[in-house]
Design a protein around this motif. Structure first.
Motif, PDB file in Angstrom:
ATOM      1  N   LEU A  80       4.014  10.260  -8.258  1.00  0.00           N
ATOM      2  CA  LEU A  80       2.870  10.985  -7.710  1.00  0.00           C
ATOM      3  C   LEU A  80       1.580  10.599  -8.429  1.00  0.00           C
ATOM      4  CD1 LEU A  80       1.869  13.112  -5.692  1.00  0.00           C
ATOM      5  CD2 LEU A  80       2.339  14.857  -7.426  1.00  0.00           C
ATOM      6  N   ALA A  81       1.640  10.525  -9.747  1.00  0.00           N
ATOM      7  CA  ALA A  81       0.430  10.254 -10.528  1.00  0.00           C
ATOM      8  C   ALA A  81      -0.088   8.834 -10.304  1.00  0.00           C
ATOM      9  CB  ALA A  81       0.716  10.478 -12.008  1.00  0.00           C
ATOM     10  N   LYS A  82       0.807   7.864 -10.220  1.00  0.00           N
ATOM     11  CA  LYS A  82       0.384   6.465 -10.134  1.00  0.00           C
ATOM     12  C   LYS A  82       0.365   5.940  -8.709  1.00  0.00           C
ATOM     13  CE  LYS A  82       1.407   1.877 -12.052  1.00  0.00           C
ATOM     14  NZ  LYS A  82       2.292   1.097 -12.968  1.00  0.00           N
ATOM     15  N   PHE A  83       1.350   6.371  -7.899  1.00  0.00           N
ATOM     16  CA  PHE A  83       1.517   5.795  -6.557  1.00  0.00           C
ATOM     17  C   PHE A  83       1.261   6.796  -5.427  1.00  0.00           C
ATOM     18  CE2 PHE A  83       4.340   3.319  -9.379  1.00  0.00           C
ATOM     19  CZ  PHE A  83       3.845   2.037  -9.167  1.00  0.00           C
ATOM     20  N   ALA A  84       0.710   7.949  -5.735  1.00  0.00           N
ATOM     21  CA  ALA A  84       0.376   8.974  -4.731  1.00  0.00           C
ATOM     22  C   ALA A  84       1.601   9.480  -3.973  1.00  0.00           C
ATOM     23  CB  ALA A  84      -0.672   8.448  -3.748  1.00  0.00           C
ATOM     24  N   ASP A 142      11.805  -5.717  -3.350  1.00  0.00           N
ATOM     25  CA  ASP A 142      10.818  -5.026  -2.518  1.00  0.00           C
ATOM     26  C   ASP A 142      10.058  -3.935  -3.266  1.00  0.00           C
ATOM     27  OD1 ASP A 142      11.388  -6.565  -0.285  1.00  0.00           O
ATOM     28  OD2 ASP A 142      12.899  -5.181   0.469  1.00  0.00           O
ATOM     29  N   HIS A 143      10.739  -3.173  -4.110  1.00  0.00           N
ATOM     30  CA  HIS A 143      10.063  -2.052  -4.763  1.00  0.00           C
ATOM     31  C   HIS A 143       8.979  -2.519  -5.730  1.00  0.00           C
ATOM     32  CE1 HIS A 143      13.070  -3.006  -7.925  1.00  0.00           C
ATOM     33  NE2 HIS A 143      12.140  -2.576  -8.747  1.00  0.00           N
ATOM     34  N   ALA A 144       9.066  -3.764  -6.199  1.00  0.00           N
ATOM     35  CA  ALA A 144       8.109  -4.267  -7.189  1.00  0.00           C
ATOM     36  C   ALA A 144       6.769  -4.648  -6.566  1.00  0.00           C
ATOM     37  CB  ALA A 144       8.702  -5.469  -7.922  1.00  0.00           C
ATOM     38  N   TYR A 145       6.677  -4.654  -5.238  1.00  0.00           N
ATOM     39  CA  TYR A 145       5.433  -5.045  -4.575  1.00  0.00           C
ATOM     40  C   TYR A 145       4.427  -3.899  -4.477  1.00  0.00           C
ATOM     41  CZ  TYR A 145       7.316  -9.556  -3.045  1.00  0.00           C
ATOM     42  OH  TYR A 145       7.820 -10.829  -3.011  1.00  0.00           O
ATOM     43  N   LEU A 146       4.881  -2.667  -4.636  1.00  0.00           N
ATOM     44  CA  LEU A 146       3.992  -1.523  -4.421  1.00  0.00           C
ATOM     45  C   LEU A 146       2.875  -1.496  -5.472  1.00  0.00           C
ATOM     46  CD1 LEU A 146       4.237   0.630  -2.194  1.00  0.00           C
ATOM     47  CD2 LEU A 146       5.089   2.202  -3.935  1.00  0.00           C
ATOM     48  N   LYS A 147       1.645  -1.355  -5.013  1.00  0.00           N
ATOM     49  CA  LYS A 147       0.488  -1.316  -5.907  1.00  0.00           C
ATOM     50  C   LYS A 147       0.145   0.132  -6.259  1.00  0.00           C
ATOM     51  CE  LYS A 147      -1.772  -5.500  -4.102  1.00  0.00           C
ATOM     52  NZ  LYS A 147      -3.000  -6.026  -3.424  1.00  0.00           N
ATOM     53  N   PRO A 148      -0.519   0.349  -7.389  1.00  0.00           N
ATOM     54  CA  PRO A 148      -1.000   1.703  -7.696  1.00  0.00           C
ATOM     55  C   PRO A 148      -1.951   2.201  -6.608  1.00  0.00           C
ATOM     56  CG  PRO A 148      -1.119   0.311  -9.644  1.00  0.00           C
ATOM     57  CD  PRO A 148      -0.791  -0.603  -8.490  1.00  0.00           C
ATOM     58  N   ASP A 151      11.848   3.067  -3.702  1.00  0.00           N
ATOM     59  CA  ASP A 151      11.341   3.858  -4.818  1.00  0.00           C
ATOM     60  C   ASP A 151      10.813   2.929  -5.912  1.00  0.00           C
ATOM     61  OD1 ASP A 151      10.816   5.883  -6.630  1.00  0.00           O
ATOM     62  OD2 ASP A 151      12.858   5.905  -7.404  1.00  0.00           O
ATOM     63  N   PRO A 152       9.523   3.022  -6.259  1.00  0.00           N
ATOM     64  CA  PRO A 152       8.932   2.026  -7.166  1.00  0.00           C
ATOM     65  C   PRO A 152       9.529   2.031  -8.566  1.00  0.00           C
ATOM     66  CG  PRO A 152       7.402   3.846  -6.788  1.00  0.00           C
ATOM     67  CD  PRO A 152       8.525   4.006  -5.808  1.00  0.00           C
ATOM     68  N   THR A 153      10.107   3.147  -8.984  1.00  0.00           N
ATOM     69  CA  THR A 153      10.718   3.217 -10.310  1.00  0.00           C
ATOM     70  C   THR A 153      12.235   3.093 -10.248  1.00  0.00           C
ATOM     71  OG1 THR A 153      10.676   5.632 -10.077  1.00  0.00           O
ATOM     72  CG2 THR A 153       8.867   4.611 -11.310  1.00  0.00           C
ATOM     73  N   GLN A 154      12.794   2.929  -9.051  1.00  0.00           N
ATOM     74  CA  GLN A 154      14.249   2.869  -8.842  1.00  0.00           C
ATOM     75  C   GLN A 154      14.937   4.069  -9.487  1.00  0.00           C
ATOM     76  OE1 GLN A 154      16.031  -0.067  -6.889  1.00  0.00           O
ATOM     77  NE2 GLN A 154      14.080   0.806  -6.203  1.00  0.00           N
ATOM     78  N   ASN A 155      14.286   5.208  -9.362  1.00  0.00           N
ATOM     79  CA  ASN A 155      14.781   6.452  -9.935  1.00  0.00           C
ATOM     80  C   ASN A 155      15.668   7.217  -8.966  1.00  0.00           C
ATOM     81  OD1 ASN A 155      14.688   8.495 -12.086  1.00  0.00           O
ATOM     82  ND2 ASN A 155      13.511   9.723 -10.626  1.00  0.00           N
ATOM     83  N   ILE A 156      15.513   6.954  -7.657  1.00  0.00           N
ATOM     84  CA  ILE A 156      16.330   7.617  -6.642  1.00  0.00           C
ATOM     85  C   ILE A 156      17.598   6.798  -6.418  1.00  0.00           C
ATOM     86  CG2 ILE A 156      16.467   8.330  -4.227  1.00  0.00           C
ATOM     87  CD1 ILE A 156      13.433   8.713  -4.285  1.00  0.00           C
ATOM     88  N   VAL A 157      18.730   7.462  -6.476  1.00  0.00           N
ATOM     89  CA  VAL A 157      20.017   6.811  -6.217  1.00  0.00           C
ATOM     90  C   VAL A 157      20.715   7.569  -5.099  1.00  0.00           C
ATOM     91  CG1 VAL A 157      22.241   6.104  -7.155  1.00  0.00           C
ATOM     92  CG2 VAL A 157      20.210   6.062  -8.619  1.00  0.00           C
ATOM     93  N   ASN A 200       0.838  -1.201   0.000  1.00  0.00           N
ATOM     94  CA  ASN A 200       0.000   0.000   0.000  1.00  0.00           C
ATOM     95  C   ASN A 200       0.875   1.255   0.000  1.00  0.00           C
ATOM     96  OD1 ASN A 200      -1.799   2.095   0.471  1.00  0.00           O
ATOM     97  ND2 ASN A 200      -2.928   1.030   2.075  1.00  0.00           N
ATOM     98  N   PRO A 201       0.832   2.067  -1.068  1.00  0.00           N
ATOM     99  CA  PRO A 201       1.706   3.249  -1.109  1.00  0.00           C
ATOM    100  C   PRO A 201       1.350   4.303  -0.074  1.00  0.00           C
ATOM    101  CG  PRO A 201       0.148   3.296  -2.931  1.00  0.00           C
ATOM    102  CD  PRO A 201      -0.001   1.954  -2.280  1.00  0.00           C
ATOM    103  N   TYR A 202       0.160   4.187   0.536  1.00  0.00           N
ATOM    104  CA  TYR A 202      -0.239   5.147   1.574  1.00  0.00           C
ATOM    105  C   TYR A 202       0.359   4.802   2.940  1.00  0.00           C
ATOM    106  CZ  TYR A 202      -3.734   6.899  -1.731  1.00  0.00           C
ATOM    107  OH  TYR A 202      -4.358   7.447  -2.825  1.00  0.00           O
TER     108      TYR A 202
END
Length: 563
Positions: free
Chosen positions: A497-501, A439-445, A542-548, A279-281
């Motif tokens: 923000l758009a997909k995962f709040a 772990d990051h792949a478990y996050l749902k929209p 980070d769900p997109t693995q964009n943060i390093v 749950n991203p919340y």
């Protein structure tokens, strides 16, 4: 300027040569260094060892519960008690409780499996133990450089690791060298040992470069958030070790707590949330604050009138490498090795990693010493993983190899199957459970999940992030480039923000990530890098693995004086 442009203009860097370079001054790195020097002294030989520590002093960035199994410390330093090691509070009682929202059930101690038993162990400040280990290392001739962050892995022409370079100092936010600029230094070694702790910045790089995790389960992590309290003497039970499971986590979310009664009316308490939550919340920080409101927990922080009279005196957070044996990468590669939580030796079933960190450092040191004294350099220390597989540490980790994996089926199934394996079969199970997603792949929209309404902090029992960061003593040189970098600056708003709040605003326990409005009403991600407590959660979740996460200037970050 890019780092390469800086090096071209201001280089070459000065270099120093050692037999062994150790990156990280925690229990694993210091134990590696101590054992190397011990072996040399036993043979009347010399071996040069340096330890780089990015914190302002050894122990500054060390955060753990912590209950220490002294087995490996005794192997490393048999006279630790006489020599003043800060192991002052032996465990006197232990309890495992399952919580509902208003009640708690304590498992009778006779039904606790061996992995949950703590007699013979000590409740400690791991930071204090680390400072003591640093003193022992320096007494043996180890050079320790605190405040120097290893920022780059150096390689030979054939691709073997030959050492590390420390980060440049005095680079301004623009990326340009400022008036106090100092170029980094190269520390070169016959072998380089990476002991950075969970999700090590350079350890992650060498795992990827040498494909060390090929064939392993994806590594799994938790985020541990901890507070240190001073309690009423009447509510303090010296030596009590209490763990809980259940509320406030739901059945599908891995999590649990610890509450350890130290000496001097101090209580170390914290909450661990598995970073495979969906749950991203969800906010691990708020879950911890909510957990403290449970009647069975808040009792320890109140007086007889039900008033909160305990005083919170410290705060911190750190990722925990929890995948266990099936996620353990290959620990050696040409020119170096991984030890401690940089590899993932923590035993999640025991909620203990310090004894494993010390033991892995010793095993690595013995292999490195043999190689150096035989005239070898920058090959693979194959004797290290061989010694691990023959050690009591391998046996211990093998018995709990399924512990975390079972919880992918929920709390009830995980508890039942681990009870069967650890209590009924005593860790001698004929099957192995595997995991297949990071772990990051478990996050749902967010559209598939329900928002969580967390209560506002009261400032007495529960707190906000910023007041918590304040007592972590986190500090960074403000005019340096942000060490929390984005591969693509558009991703936080357009995807996260758009997909995962915007989950980064919730999974960070230090208020680093904040979505704010531009003047035209659009959103942007603001990164408050000075708040960072170096927990590495963003780099993992980070769900997109964009943060390093990259290393800031040495000496920055938290200062956990008592944690």
């Amino acid at each position: 300027m890019t780092p390469q442009e800086i090096l071209t203009q201001y280089g070459p860097r000065e270099s120093m040569d050692y037999d062994v370079v150790v990156v990280g001054g925690g229990p694993a790195g210091l134990s590696t260094a101590i054992r190397l020097k011990q072996l040399a002294a036993e043979k009347g030989q010399e071996i040069s060892v340096v330890v780089l520590e990015k914190g302002s002093e050894p122990g500054a960035h060390i955060l753990s519960g912590a209950v220490l199994d002294p087995q490996s410390l005794t192997e490393l330093l048999p006279n630790w008690k006489a020599d003043g090691a800060p192991l002052n509070q032996p465990v006197t009682d232990e309890a495992m409780m399952f919580l509902s929202e208003t009640t708690g059930y304590r498992t009778p101690n006779m039904f606790l499996p061996a992995c949950s038993q703590n007699h013979g162990n000590y409740i400690i400040s791991l930071g204090a133990l680390t400072r003591w280990l640093a003193q022992q290392a320096e007494n043996l001739g180890v050079e320790i450089f605190p405040g120097f962050a290893a920022a780059e892995v150096l390689y030979t022409e054939t691709g073997a690791v030959k050492g590390v370079a420390t980060g440049n100092m005095g680079v301004e936010k623009s990326g340009e060298p400022g008036p106090n600029f100092q170029i980094g230094m190269e520390l070169l070694g016959k072998y380089t040992v990476f002991a950075e702790g969970s999700r090590g910045h350079l350890g992650k790089q060498v795992i990827a470069k040498f494909n060390l995790d090929e064939g392993c389960d994806p590594q799994s992590y938790g985020i541990g958030i901890k507070e240190l309290w001073e309690a009423e003497p009447s509510r303090h039970q010296p030596g009590l070790v209490l763990h809980t499971a259940g509320w406030p986590m739901d059945n599908a979310t891995y999590g649990g707590s610890f509450l350890y009664h130290m000496e001097d009316n101090k209580i170390a308490m914290g909450f661990i949330t598995g970073l495979n939550y969906t749950n991203p919340y969800l906010s691990p920080f708020e879950e911890f604050q909510r957990w403290k409101t449970h009647p069975n927990i808040r009792w320890y922080l109140e007086n007889e009138k039900g008033e909160v009279t305990g005083k919170r005196i410290a705060y911190g957070a750190r990722a925990i490498t929890a995948g266990g044996l099936m996620s353990l990468p290959k620990t050696v590669f040409p020119g170096g090795a991984l030890v401690g939580c940089d590899a993932g030796f923590l035993n999640v079933s025991r909620i203990k990693g310090s004894h494993a960190a010390i033991k892995s450092g010793m095993l690595c040191a013995e292999a490195a010493y043999a190689a150096v004294t035989a005239g070898r350099a920058q090959d693979e220390l194959s004797a290290y993983p061989e010694a691990f597989e023959a050690s009591w540490l391998y046996t211990e980790l093998n018995k709990s190899r399924n512990f975390k994996a079972w919880f992918k089926h929920g709390l009830r199934v995980g508890t039942l199957m681990n009870g069967l394996e650890q209590f009924g079969l005593k860790g001698n199970m004929p099957w192995t459970i595997r995991r297949d997603k990071p772990d990051h792949a478990y996050l749902k929209p967010a559209a598939e999940c329900k928002p969580i309404d967390y209560p506002k902090p009261d400032g007495k029992l529960t707190f906000d992030r910023l007041s918590s960061v304040f007592i972590s003593s986190a500090a960074h040189e403000e005019n340096q480039p942000a060490h929390l970098t984005l591969r693509d600056a558009s991703v936080p708003v357009n995807i996260n923000l758009a997909k995962f709040a915007g989950p980064e605003a919730r999974y960070c326990p230090a208020g680093v990530y904040e979505f704010v409005k531009n003047d035209n009403g659009t959103d942007r991600l603001q990164i408050n890098a000075a708040n960072c407590v170096h927990c590495k959660t963003c780099d993992i979740k980070d769900p997109t693995q964009n943060i390093v996460w990259v290393t800031p200037e040495g000496g920055g970050g938290p200062n956990y004086s008592a944690m």
